[in-house]
Motif scaffolding. Structure first.
Motif, mmCIF file in Angstrom:
data_model
loop_
_atom_site.group_PDB
_atom_site.id
_atom_site.type_symbol
_atom_site.label_atom_id
_atom_site.label_comp_id
_atom_site.label_asym_id
_atom_site.label_seq_id
_atom_site.Cartn_x
_atom_site.Cartn_y
_atom_site.Cartn_z
ATOM 1 N N LEU A 1 0.737 -1.226 0.002
ATOM 2 C CA LEU A 1 0.005 0.157 0.174
ATOM 3 C C LEU A 1 0.966 1.156 0.071
ATOM 4 O O LEU A 1 1.405 1.449 0.798
ATOM 5 N N LEU A 2 1.240 1.799 -1.138
ATOM 6 C CA LEU A 2 1.972 2.940 -1.225
ATOM 7 C C LEU A 2 1.033 4.265 -1.465
ATOM 8 O O LEU A 2 0.148 4.456 -2.330
ATOM 9 N N SER A 3 1.548 5.091 -0.779
ATOM 10 C CA SER A 3 0.761 6.460 -0.862
ATOM 11 C C SER A 3 1.045 7.083 -2.138
ATOM 12 O O SER A 3 0.002 7.602 -2.682
ATOM 13 N N ALA A 4 1.916 6.929 -2.972
ATOM 14 C CA ALA A 4 2.334 7.216 -4.372
ATOM 15 C C ALA A 4 1.216 6.461 -5.164
ATOM 16 O O ALA A 4 0.402 7.093 -6.161
ATOM 17 N N ILE A 5 1.001 5.357 -5.038
ATOM 18 C CA ILE A 5 -0.075 4.552 -5.837
ATOM 19 C C ILE A 5 -1.320 5.080 -5.690
ATOM 20 O O ILE A 5 -1.952 5.434 -6.618
ATOM 21 N N LEU A 6 -1.794 5.330 -4.327
ATOM 22 C CA LEU A 6 -3.129 5.670 -4.275
ATOM 23 C C LEU A 6 -3.283 7.116 -4.633
ATOM 24 O O LEU A 6 -4.314 7.557 -5.388
ATOM 25 N N THR A 7 -2.316 7.938 -4.699
ATOM 26 C CA THR A 7 -2.232 9.307 -5.293
ATOM 27 C C THR A 7 -2.380 9.327 -6.753
ATOM 28 O O THR A 7 -2.917 10.051 -7.238
ATOM 29 N N ALA A 8 -1.437 8.380 -7.117
ATOM 30 C CA ALA A 8 -1.584 8.192 -8.802
ATOM 31 C C ALA A 8 -3.312 7.955 -9.156
ATOM 32 O O ALA A 8 -3.722 8.323 -10.256
ATOM 33 N N VAL A 9 -3.778 6.947 -8.307
ATOM 34 C CA VAL A 9 -4.972 6.507 -8.693
ATOM 35 C C VAL A 9 -5.905 7.686 -8.789
ATOM 36 O O VAL A 9 -6.802 7.881 -9.485
ATOM 37 N N GLN B 1 9.986 -1.314 1.289
ATOM 38 C CA GLN B 1 9.875 -0.764 -0.116
ATOM 39 C C GLN B 1 10.323 0.647 -0.301
ATOM 40 O O GLN B 1 10.538 1.369 -1.380
ATOM 41 N N GLY B 2 10.785 1.280 0.907
ATOM 42 C CA GLY B 2 11.283 2.846 0.847
ATOM 43 C C GLY B 2 10.272 3.592 0.910
ATOM 44 O O GLY B 2 10.749 4.874 0.763
ATOM 45 N N SER B 3 9.051 3.438 1.151
ATOM 46 C CA SER B 3 8.135 4.353 0.997
ATOM 47 C C SER B 3 8.005 4.759 2.660
ATOM 48 O O SER B 3 8.262 4.225 3.583
ATOM 49 N N THR B 4 6.967 5.817 2.873
ATOM 50 C CA THR B 4 6.574 6.289 4.069
ATOM 51 C C THR B 4 5.313 5.996 4.423
ATOM 52 O O THR B 4 4.352 6.041 3.652
#
Length: 197
Positions: free
Chosen positions: A9-17, A103-106
């Motif tokens: 669950l990456l914030s970047a993925i959800l932001t992208a979506v 995975q290096g995410s926050t």
């Protein structure tokens, strides 16, 4: 670390979506293939005497079970952010967070809120369906979920839509294995049938 593969669950993925991008970022499946295979076998062979139809007299029981589940999970119904409070919720969030950070995410409180909401909704759906969960249940849940509606751009169709749904469904199903473990195997089998390994 637990040997189970954790969904990402990456914030970047959800932001992208949320920003309606169509980038495909595959996520690992929630459970190892051998567990999913046995879950799939079990989910595809229901006992002949079991009925998936909810009789009118049973409706009250279903809603009572749902209310009891909400009480046990201590899920606030006032719209306030969800925070892990039960041991199962804490284990789910700890594993999810560890994987994300690996995975290096926050990890953020918004990630925790979303992960718990997705899993809680899946568990509620299982209860309302008398614990009869299959690919049709998953497809219907995703198609009618307000959470998925907020996270998946409405203009996406076909394979692009499936790719946008898959990481969100992966987190939902992984969480269900903690928050309603009696339905977890059926959710995993449905996920694999709909989205593949």
């Amino acid at each position: 670390m637990n040997a189970r593969t954790r969904p990402l669950l990456l914030s970047a993925i959800l932001t992208a979506v949320l920003l309606a991008t169509t980038a495909c970022i595959p996520l690992p499946s929630p459970l190892p293939p051998d567990a999913a295979a046995s879950a799939s076998d079990a989910a595809q062979s229901p006992a002949p005497e079991e009925s998936t139809t909810v009789e009118p007299d049973d409706v009250g029981d279903v809603f009572a079970e749902r209310e009891e589940y909400f009480r046990e999970q201590q899920l606030p119904m006032d719209g306030s952010p969800l925070v892990a409070v039960t041991p199962a919720q804490k284990e789910f969030i700890a594993e999810q967070r560890a994987y994300v950070e690996q995975q290096g995410s926050t990890w953020t409180s918004a990630d925790e809120n979303l992960a718990l909401a997705l899993a809680g909704d899946a568990c509620e759906t299982a209860i309302l369906n008398r614990h009869q969960v299959d690919a049709t249940t998953l497809n219907t849940h995703v198609a009618t979920s307000p959470l998925f509606a907020q996270l998946v751009p409405s203009d996406l169709q076909g394979a692009a839509r499936m790719q946008a749904e898959k990481p969100i469904a992966s987190v939902m199903v992984f969480g269900a294995t903690f928050m309603c473990p009696e339905d977890g195997d059926a959710w995993v089998a449905a996920y694999r049938e709909v989205y593949g390994g």
